[in-house]
Design a protein around this motif. Sequence first.
Motif, mmCIF file in Angstrom:
data_model
loop_
_atom_site.group_PDB
_atom_site.id
_atom_site.type_symbol
_atom_site.label_atom_id
_atom_site.label_comp_id
_atom_site.label_asym_id
_atom_site.label_seq_id
_atom_site.Cartn_x
_atom_site.Cartn_y
_atom_site.Cartn_z
ATOM 1 N N ASN A 143 77.003 -47.552 33.766
ATOM 2 C CA ASN A 143 76.278 -46.288 33.735
ATOM 3 C C ASN A 143 76.582 -45.425 34.950
ATOM 4 O O ASN A 143 76.661 -44.198 34.834
ATOM 5 C CB ASN A 143 74.777 -46.535 33.591
ATOM 6 C CG ASN A 143 74.419 -46.948 32.181
ATOM 7 O OD1 ASN A 143 74.890 -46.370 31.219
ATOM 8 N ND2 ASN A 143 73.601 -47.976 32.057
ATOM 9 N N GLY A 147 78.249 -41.824 34.682
ATOM 10 C CA GLY A 147 77.459 -40.727 35.211
ATOM 11 C C GLY A 147 78.183 -39.839 36.203
ATOM 12 O O GLY A 147 77.888 -38.652 36.302
ATOM 13 N N THR A 169 82.083 -52.346 31.139
ATOM 14 C CA THR A 169 81.532 -52.536 29.801
ATOM 15 C C THR A 169 82.014 -53.844 29.187
ATOM 16 O O THR A 169 81.233 -54.573 28.562
ATOM 17 C CB THR A 169 81.909 -51.343 28.890
ATOM 18 O OG1 THR A 169 81.451 -50.137 29.498
ATOM 19 C CG2 THR A 169 81.313 -51.488 27.508
ATOM 20 N N PHE A 190 75.403 -46.496 26.131
ATOM 21 C CA PHE A 190 75.487 -46.422 27.590
ATOM 22 C C PHE A 190 75.270 -45.018 28.077
ATOM 23 O O PHE A 190 75.622 -44.050 27.405
ATOM 24 C CB PHE A 190 76.856 -46.922 28.081
ATOM 25 C CG PHE A 190 77.076 -48.375 27.843
ATOM 26 C CD1 PHE A 190 76.495 -49.321 28.652
ATOM 27 C CD2 PHE A 190 77.841 -48.804 26.769
ATOM 28 C CE1 PHE A 190 76.683 -50.672 28.419
ATOM 29 C CE2 PHE A 190 78.048 -50.148 26.536
ATOM 30 C CZ PHE A 190 77.466 -51.092 27.357
ATOM 31 N N GLY A 191 74.742 -44.919 29.283
ATOM 32 C CA GLY A 191 74.684 -43.651 30.002
ATOM 33 C C GLY A 191 73.777 -42.593 29.405
ATOM 34 O O GLY A 191 74.114 -41.418 29.448
#
Length: 192
Positions: A143, A147, A169, A190-191
């Motif tokens: 993340n 990001g 991941t 994710f994220g």
Amino acid sequence: MFTPDLAARRGFLTRSSRLTLSAAAVGLLAGTRAAHAQASMSTEADVGILNVALGLEHEAINAYQLGAGSGLLQKPVLEVAVAFQSHHKAHRDALIATIRTLGGQPVAEKPLDEYAKALNAATLKSQADVLMLAAKLELGATNAYLGVIPSFKDNKLGQVAARLAADETMHWTALSQALGKMLPAGALSFGA
């Protein structure tokens, strides 16, 4: 010594990255201080982001060291942990080289005891505990890398962050499977 040509061969600086750096140099030579100041601020911002990523890699390396040295990991799991640690060492080395190429100073690694305290390693009592800690760190790193991609001033650094996120991941997925956890049911997991 890590040169821009060596960086290009390793995939950290591409032709367009070198052109961006070259444009700043031409601007400086032409007397446009504003162009140089802007390029300098962009580079400083990118170095700052890369140093945060480097800090995450230092933490991951030491977390895997703590797990490997705990005596809690069985042989096949221990081998995977050591392999993942080697991936993080390669990430660390790539980040250090890129930071130095950009003229920055890489953030230093802390002593193992500081990571043990920060990660609450004394609470690790089983292989599952070690795997859950590693999975949590890998998900956090995934993340974090996802990001920061839009924050890079140099788009090529965003591509490097995306490649690092892919490794994180993969680590998270393998650790989740080893823990018997189901993969996320939905897309875009994710994220958020």
